[in-house]
Scaffold this motif. Structure first.
Motif, mmCIF file in Angstrom:
data_model
loop_
_atom_site.group_PDB
_atom_site.id
_atom_site.type_symbol
_atom_site.label_atom_id
_atom_site.label_comp_id
_atom_site.label_asym_id
_atom_site.label_seq_id
_atom_site.Cartn_x
_atom_site.Cartn_y
_atom_site.Cartn_z
ATOM 1 N N GLU A 127 0.802 -1.221 0.000
ATOM 2 C CA GLU A 127 0.000 0.000 0.000
ATOM 3 C C GLU A 127 0.837 1.276 0.000
ATOM 4 O O GLU A 127 0.329 2.346 -0.318
ATOM 5 N N ARG B 471 -14.516 -3.276 3.956
ATOM 6 C CA ARG B 471 -13.449 -3.743 3.063
ATOM 7 C C ARG B 471 -13.739 -3.337 1.620
ATOM 8 O O ARG B 471 -12.854 -2.919 0.890
ATOM 9 N N LYS B 475 -11.336 -0.770 -0.483
ATOM 10 C CA LYS B 475 -10.645 -1.292 -1.660
ATOM 11 C C LYS B 475 -10.993 -0.471 -2.896
ATOM 12 O O LYS B 475 -10.123 -0.071 -3.663
ATOM 13 N N ARG B 478 -9.389 2.964 -2.831
ATOM 14 C CA ARG B 478 -7.962 2.859 -3.141
ATOM 15 C C ARG B 478 -7.772 2.668 -4.645
ATOM 16 O O ARG B 478 -6.960 3.342 -5.275
ATOM 17 N N GLU B 479 -8.550 1.752 -5.214
ATOM 18 C CA GLU B 479 -8.398 1.435 -6.635
ATOM 19 C C GLU B 479 -8.707 2.617 -7.545
ATOM 20 O O GLU B 479 -8.093 2.779 -8.592
#
Lengths: 545, 545
Positions: A127, B471, B475, B478-479
């Motif tokens: 990360e 989660r 995720k 972030r992506e």
């Protein structure tokens, strides 16, 4: 108009500026940077004061224990650094600085280091490092292949496997050696039945479970001090790193090694690891690795090779065979910041078995989750910078044949210097170069002759005096600032195995020329002549006695 | 005319060039360097691809395990790095990257890092670092004073004393924690009578001599994973790091701590150290240090404080009192590469007692000779770069009041974000910020209400679903590459102490604005709405059951 000195102030605006406004090219720091970029050696030669200032004097400039209440402008602070710090630092890349394992660096490392700082990746987890993680795994794979020469399929299978690792990247050889021995210890004292392993339950329960009275590590008396440090940290104890005698060539004595193995077994002390050295720190000697691997196999113990210095020799097709047997090691330490010409802070250990690191694996909830490829799950260190990029770039820009040239040149240069010393009547070559290290000392010819016939007591007395002479010459040469050789004390067989002080030379800097080596010897002769003004009475007294 | 691609070759001349001829300003690497110097954030924003590429895809670019036989021109390799590595690295200094402990850096750190590389000092010994050695000792002195606030006389006496050290500089908090516990272990199991100490004889003989069945370390369940790693390495065993329950505020429960101390004593397990945390990694909470010091004193054990994150708070006169009691610690870990805004690779531990490091001292013949001031005689690492210069420069340029502003801003920002979350009906603040860290999660208001009246089984089922939601959101966010928060799992008292997944936020980047924080919540709401398209059936099923 009176010129008022500007005074910096800490304000929200000034703080915002240092995070958002670049250093101007014409600022002091900007100018220094340009100077470094254009002519590093010139910059260092101009700014580092040659003659040595006593440390006590320098310390006066670093005496304040208060964190400043008053901020400094970057330019003012840069002047301060130039004046007080850089002027009194060491020109480690000078071609005449042949005393330690630092060398000149390729120029491209300078802008790359700035890029690394700008990116400020943290390799502990994906990360905060993303592509740097596969890059580091590739670097480990390349170094693994350099040592173990497995086929493509092997690396395809293991290099990027989440549950495996071909090694661990770290800040240097000491951490690499500790990591290797940590793996060795945890593998030896692994979970079995109700015993859940040394990692969880500790050494006391582990030894009790396995029924050993103690565990030990064998290495030659030339072993690096980090091995004793590792044994201390790992709870094994420094006394359990047992120094095995070396032969005249500074390699481990195999009979002595075998005898030690047997003695340990007879005393119910489990041999945890045998450590071979590929390039001893003091003499650059290489242990008989193949034979040591055989002994390790026989005693079913971990075989680690400390190739922090010599590992890069594997890049030379000409000299690779000097390290024959290294591919039999369970783990190998290599420092990229030594003979791979990467800046300080790049070491690594590779493991023959990709599953080895499981012995030191750990997880946490917010990172290093099971199944992740986070590199931090099997390193001693936590947060780490992206130094692997520097190794990667060097391997691509210099390439294997380029490294071979550098390695071969260094060894040739060491041979040249050894010949030079041999031809000088008043010098004694103490250890011949196997790699690019050698040791020698100044011994007037007449004293050399005397030493040959002297009895043990006489030799010891003379050697004490010669030790003083060696220390004197080394210190004066360092202080005068033109060149630098280091010194150490090593056991010399022809002097009844007792320790003598010697000059130690490392010839890895590609910019060191034969002329520089000639000059260094000349300077030592002059210094010796100077010191012999007060030594002869003492010497003659001993010689007459 | 056909353009022929140039092909680099490894020749003695080309090698000599890379060591002697600087990168031209108009070369690819030169241009990149200029871009970084002039506008780092612009460079990173332009070159790092925002949307996430799967790791498996990136790995394909780092798949070759052979060290190249063919050299690359620096410019060609630089293009390669830009294309494959930098494009897929992480913009850790982006103001919307608030998930980990990396931040923007002051601009002056960039040219300084290049200077550091150019000087290539090795701090292990004075012969390769000269003035950097007193500088590092001064930095340790300043950090020691920040913690322990001794008077001028104290620092005059100890800061530059060869036989003493006020601490150890290292690459990061993990090595600092290991070093502190190494000192604690060796001090506890010191030489006595015929027993020559754990450092020499190892843990098994040490425990036998002192008559302990085992030794243990106590820390709250929020302790950093490096403590278990340290216990593994030091031979103590991970199981002997005993996690003590925390209160609702994520601080160690003192009654539970006292009970553990007693239990250990009753079982003849010697308490080696109590570890207090000043800024837990997950929630930024600070243990009641004064009370813990009192308990440590009562049980005559080492009191270590892991202030890797929170230590810099001592620079704030406003918030310093949050860490009251830290001055009672025997050792304190602080990371300069966290809240002191220094690039990756700068950690340290300070010791209250200047004689503490004697417990881990070691020597070698060629360096670290007795009486020398070589820093390497009491560090875990061996060769180390001159990172202390970066800390030194920051302390002078930013100054204590400047740091205070940065620290205070971060804490204020965290409070702002906590208020923002509190005002949002569909978010749940899980841990309030003491420093600049907080945790929270997305819980639709109706579910929050349900959770209040649900029974234990129902709560557990709902929390499992909410974990999936957390989660998913983390995720996807972030992506998509606009912003980043991290996630972890922590025990929450109101949910029967069971672990739930939460977003984790660290607000140390001075360039993060309130507007960015608003945006991050907005994005999470959108992502939640997206995921609730498939979650509601499941949710409603649970809610109805």
């Amino acid at each position: 108009m009176i010129h008022k000195k500007r005074q910096a102030q800490a304000t929200p605006e000034s703080l915002h500026q240092i995070f958002t406004i670049p250093e101007a090219p014409d600022s002091t720091l900007g100018r220094i940077e340009a100077e470094i970029s254009q002519n590093l050696n010139g910059f260092l030669a101009n700014h580092i004061v040659a003659t040595e200032k006593p440390l006590a004097e320098i310390e006066k400039d670093f005496a304040d224990s208060k964190i400043p209440e008053q901020p400094q402008y970057v330019s003012d602070h840069t002047h301060h650094l130039l004046d007080k710090l850089i002027s009194q630092s060491v020109h480690t890349s000078a071609p005449s600085f042949i005393g330690h394992m630092t060398s000149a660096l390729p120029y491209f490392q300078l802008p790359l280091s700035k890029l690394m700082t700008g990116l400020n990746q943290n390799l502990v987890k994906i990360e905060t490092s993303k592509a740097f993680t596969p890059l580091e795994r590739q670097v480990l794979g390349m170094m693994h292949r350099m040592v173990y020469q497995q086929n493509d399929g092997f690396y395809q299978q293991w290099m990027h496997s989440a549950e495996h690792s071909l090694g661990a990247f770290c800040s240097g050889g000491t951490v690499a050696n500790i990591t290797a021995l940590w793996v060795a210890r945890n593998t030896l004292l692994k979970p079995e039945g109700e015993f859940t392993g040394v990692a969880k339950q500790g050494l006391v329960k582990a030894l009790k479970h396995y029924g050993y009275d103690d565990i030990a590590i064998l290495v030659s008396e030339r072993g690096h001090y980090s091995l004793k440090k590792a044994a201390d940290i790992l709870g094994i104890g420094r006394d359990n790193v047992i120094a095995v005698k070396t032969d005249t060539n500074n390699r481990i004595n195999l009979s002595a090694l075998k005898a030690e193995c047997k003695r340990l077994k007879d005393n119910n002390i489990k041999l945890m690891a045998i450590v071979g050295i590929a390039g001893t720190t003091e003499t650059g000697s290489i242990d008989p690795l193949t034979e040591m691997a055989e002994i390790a196999k026989q005693y079913q113990c971990h075989f680690h090779v400390d190739a922090a210095w010599g590992g890069a020799t594997l890049l030379s097709n000409k000299y690779r065979s000097l390290l024959a047997g290294i591919e039999l090691a369970d783990s190998v330490t290599i420092d990229a910041h030594k003979q791979m010409y990467v800046p300080m802070g790049a070491g690594l250990v590779v493991f023959k078995n990709p599953e080895s690191v499981a012995a030191i694996e750990h997880h946490a909830e917010y990172i290093l989750r099971k199944g992740s490829k986070d590199l931090g799950s099997h390193t001693l260190e936590g947060s780490r910078p992206g130094m692997a990029m520097m190794v990667y770039a060097s391997m691509h820009i210099i390439s294997r044949p380029g490294y071979e040239m550098l390695i071969n040149q260094s060894i040739d240069k060491a041979k040249y210097f050894a010949d030079l010393i041999d031809c000088e009547a008043d010098f004694e070559l103490v250890s011949k170069p196997e790699l690019c290290l050698l040791t020698y000392r100044y011994v007037p010819q007449v004293v050399q002759q005397y030493l040959q016939t002297a009895n043990s007591q006489q030799r010891s007395e003379i050697n004490d005096l010669l030790d003083q002479l060696t220390r004197f010459i080394q210190k004066r040469q360092r202080e005068s600032g033109k060149s630098f050789v280091s010194r150490t004390r090593i056991e010399v067989e022809k002097y009844d195995g007792s320790k003598v002080s010697v000059f130690r030379v490392v010839l890895a800097n590609p910019l060191t020329t034969n002329e520089i080596l000639d000059e260094i010897l000349k300077e030592q002769k002059l210094l010796a002549a100077e010191s012999l003004q007060f030594l002869p009475q003492v010497l003659s007294k001993v010689l007459k006695s």
